[in-house]
Motif scaffolding. Structure first.
Motif, mmCIF file in Angstrom:
data_model
loop_
_atom_site.group_PDB
_atom_site.id
_atom_site.type_symbol
_atom_site.label_atom_id
_atom_site.label_comp_id
_atom_site.label_asym_id
_atom_site.label_seq_id
_atom_site.Cartn_x
_atom_site.Cartn_y
_atom_site.Cartn_z
ATOM 1 N N ARG A 1 0.816 -1.217 0.000
ATOM 2 C CA ARG A 1 0.000 0.000 0.000
ATOM 3 C C ARG A 1 0.848 1.265 0.000
ATOM 4 N N ARG A 2 1.935 1.272 0.730
ATOM 5 C CA ARG A 2 2.719 2.501 0.907
ATOM 6 C C ARG A 2 3.878 2.617 -0.088
ATOM 7 N N ALA B 1 2.678 8.572 3.261
ATOM 8 C CA ALA B 1 2.968 7.137 3.269
ATOM 9 C C ALA B 1 3.878 6.763 4.431
ATOM 10 N N LEU B 2 4.885 7.591 4.703
ATOM 11 C CA LEU B 2 5.798 7.307 5.814
ATOM 12 C C LEU B 2 5.089 7.382 7.162
ATOM 13 N N SER B 3 4.166 8.332 7.323
ATOM 14 C CA SER B 3 3.425 8.443 8.583
ATOM 15 C C SER B 3 2.639 7.167 8.869
ATOM 16 N N LEU C 1 11.623 -2.117 3.359
ATOM 17 C CA LEU C 1 10.251 -2.107 3.881
ATOM 18 C C LEU C 1 9.484 -3.360 3.462
ATOM 19 N N ARG C 2 8.901 -4.038 4.425
ATOM 20 C CA ARG C 2 8.035 -5.191 4.162
ATOM 21 C C ARG C 2 6.586 -4.698 4.181
ATOM 22 N N ASP C 3 6.165 -4.208 3.061
ATOM 23 C CA ASP C 3 4.843 -3.592 2.930
ATOM 24 C C ASP C 3 3.854 -4.638 2.422
ATOM 25 N N LYS C 4 3.048 -5.162 3.312
ATOM 26 C CA LYS C 4 2.132 -6.247 2.941
ATOM 27 C C LYS C 4 1.052 -5.734 1.999
#
Length: 430
Positions: free
Chosen positions: A106-107, A151-153, A216-219
């Protein structure tokens, strides 16, 4: 969807005990490593390294070089355009990232796109030949950079378990003052050239964000989990009903009040040093004030974040920090000497650092819904951005017509005290 009056532990059970809840929307329970915390802080610092030194040093220099006679009005226009771009972009980008169903997560797509367009805008700003093109690229840069920030927030509530959030938030909060100080030193002491400074900030941003995106492990969010897009529903979602979600409403209001007092108080610091303190080197005095503030802020932020996680409490730290901020404004109201200013800077750094270190963690625990973290944090960020416009606008009539600097700083102290007291209204966070 959990009601905001439900405790965070209950929300944790609700989110993780239902098999249908996608992994991307579950409350994280696995501790994040020190390396990840460092990279998250560096990623935030890389953005602020571009935003703050440009806005404070490079942009004013370029505007003055293009048209010296209109530099004050043109700088006001450029600053307002940048703040407005940030004000609208942050919640919208956050909401869109919540709905993103890319295989990259998502991010991550927003981090990539935001980085690319930020770097391009910086390069074009470096070579802007007139005021209009400079402002246009400045606005586009703010759009891209705030897509990145949104996105970072959201990475904190996405990735960081509740028991670590104050510590991680404290390190992330250091990115703003570090970006300001490091950027100013690079521009004035190391690079000493406008075009080279822009290119350097762009290159640093690309390198740091590339490393962070790879780590980053962005699911990913399954396509079926994202609601169907409808413009009316999408826009209506930006209104978070404070009656239905009172804790979120109180968190927004208290943050707005603290930031409003900060920008009211410091918007005319240069003139305060000239007119009230009669400090001959006022510009140098502002720099000294910022250095002292940053030094105590760094220590207070990390310490308060660690203590908050250790004791599992948020409100007492946020309230105590707000009281310390109010004390710094009272010092400026009643002790208008250079010694008093330096003391106020140290006290303000302690208070604001402690506040930054814990308030973000508190906010992540009152978000109304796991599937709208980016959007809700974007709405919260309006409480940071709006005071940047309102603060200086409110300061001028107070100083000129309502009693001068003592009244200005008394009022800012009262506003901060109100923010401190109202934190007690948040019920779901200890």
């Amino acid at each position: 969807m959990a009601h905001s009056s439900v405790t965070d532990n209950t929300r944790l059970v609700l989110d993780t005990s239902v098999n249908e809840v996608p992994e991307a929307l579950q409350v994280p329970t696995k501790a994040v490593s020190p390396g990840f915390q460092l990279l998250l802080s560096l990623a935030n610092t890389a953005i602020w390294l571009s935003i703050l030194p440009i806005g404070q040093i490079l942009l004013p220099m370029q505007i003055a070089a293009l048209n010296t006679a209109s530099r004050f009005s043109n700088l006001a226009i450029a600053t307002s355009v940048g703040v407005l771009a940030a004000l609208f972009t942050n919640p919208i980008a956050g909401a869109l990232s919540d709905r993103t169903t890319s295989r990259l997560g998502r991010r991550r797509p927003w981090l990539i796109v935001g980085t690319v367009f930020s770097a391009i805008a910086l390069a074009l700003m470096a070579n802007a030949s007139n005021f209009l093109t400079l402002v246009i690229w400045w606005a586009i840069f703010h759009v891209a950079a705030n897509a990145l920030l949104a996105a970072l927030s959201a990475v904190i509530p996405d990735q960081v378990p509740v028991r670590q959030r104050a510590t991680v938030s404290a390190f992330v909060s250091l990115s703003l003052p570090l970006g300001a100080v490091i950027g100013a030193l690079l521009v004035t002491k190391v690079l000493k050239a406008t075009v080279l400074s822009y290119y350097t900030f762009g290159i640093v941003l690309v390198i740091v964000m590339l490393i962070f995106v790879l780590v980053l492990r962005d699911k990913p969010l399954p396509k079926g989990a994202a609601p169907r897009f409808h413009l009316g529903t999408f826009l209506a979602a930006f209104w978070v009903n404070p009656v239905k979600y009172p804790d979120f409403g109180w968190a927004w209001l208290t943050r707005f009040l603290v930031y409003l007092s900060y920008f009211i108080a410091l918007g005319y610091l240069l003139y305060f040093l000239q007119d009230a303190v009669h400090y001959q080197k006022a510009a140098q005095g502002v720099t000294t004030f910022q250095i002292i503030l940053t030094g105590t802020l760094l220590i207070a932020s990390v310490l308060s974040g660690m203590l908050s996680d250790k004791f599992g409490r948020r409100k007492v730290f946020v309230m105590g920090a707000s009281l310390v901020i109010a004390l710094s404004f009272l010092i400026l109201a009643f002790w208008q000497t250079w010694t008093g200013v330096q003391l106020a800077a140290a006290v303000l750094g302690i208070g604001f650092g402690a506040y930054l270190g814990v308030d973000i963690a508190l906010i992540t625990q009152v978000l109304p819904s796991a599937n709208a973290r980016g959007k809700d944090l974007g709405v919260i960020n309006i409480a940071n951005s709006a005071p940047q416009v309102l603060g200086p606008a409110l300061s001028a009539p107070i100083v000129v017509h309502l009693g001068g600097y003592p009244v200005l700083y008394l009022l800012t102290a009262l506003v901060t005290l109100a923010g401190s007291v109202l934190v007690r209204q948040i019920r779901s966070v200890p």
